[in-house]
Scaffold this motif. Structure first.
Motif: not given
Length: 225
Positions: A109-137
């Motif tokens: 339950a804690t990990n799911l909360g951490n995941l949600a916070d991270f995705v919202v704060k760092e990637y605007d709610g969309d992990l496709n933005n993480l893919l873009e930030a990583a240049g697809g690598k």
């Protein structure tokens, strides 16, 4: 692959896919249902569902129990980042318990909360933005994924098994435990050669990786010979 063994190996690869494989999230309520297209597309909901799947299945609990749990998480809509992010820790523990997930429920339950916070704060709610930030690598994606508390090597590997179908730059990929299974059944561990045998199809590579996981979990290695 040695030329005199290639047809036999190709046949074993197809057996893994046809008899034991399944697509990403293929055993969850998302399979073939609207509004999720099938084959899957890289929507924010699909990517988050794949992360949830990997997080639950990376814990040392039975395969059947982990599948029940991820199915319930999807049934209540936790693959929607807004719903997951709005949930309380207490609500998440109830949902996990309803899914049959008890042994690691509080930490999950804690990990799911951490995941949600991270995705919202760092990637605007969309992990496709993480893919873009990583240049697809792939290596960079792994580093960024591990910034999420509760995600380690195994979680990333299980996520890569599935997400390569919709993030093709991840392919070809097979998690380390399943790659050993490929060796055990006589296919070998040359991922690039396997990918060539699958005509460099990322979705088929995902089916293959999932098929190997099923074989390992059900101890069906002898059935491939």
């Amino acid at each position: 692959m040695p030329r005199n063994k290639s047809s036999d190996i190709s046949a074993r690869i197809q057996t893994v896919i046809n008899e034991y494989g399944h697509g990403p999230l293929g055993k969850t309520p998302m399979a073939g249902r609207e509004p999720v297209p099938w084959p899957l597309k890289a929507s924010p909901e699909v990517i988050l569902a794949m992360v949830l799947d990997a997080m639950i299945k990376s814990r040392p609990i039975s395969h059947d129990l982990s599948q029940r749990t991820i199915n319930h998480l999807i049934e209540v809509g936790y693959h929607d980042i807004d719903k997951l992010h709005a949930s309380t820790w207490e609500e998440r523990t109830v949902v996990l318990r309803e899914g049959g997930y008890n042994r690691y429920r509080e930490q999950a339950a804690t990990n799911l909360g951490n995941l949600a916070d991270f995705v919202v704060k760092e990637y605007d709610g969309d992990l496709n933005n993480l893919l873009e930030a990583a240049g697809g690598k792939r290596d960079k994606i792994e580093i960024l994924m591990k910034e999420i508390k509760g995600i380690g090597d195994l979680t990333v590997e299980l996520f890569f098994n599935n997400v390569q179908a919709v993030w093709p730059s991840i392919a070809p990929f097979v998690d380390s435990r399943s790659l050993k299974t490929a060796g055990d059944v006589g296919i070998g561990s040359d991922i690039e050669a396997i990918y060539v045998a699958l005509q460099r199809d990322p979705e088929q590579m995902s089916w293959f990786a999932n098929g190997l996981s099923t074989i390992r979990l059900e101890k069906r290695q002898q059935d491939i010979y």
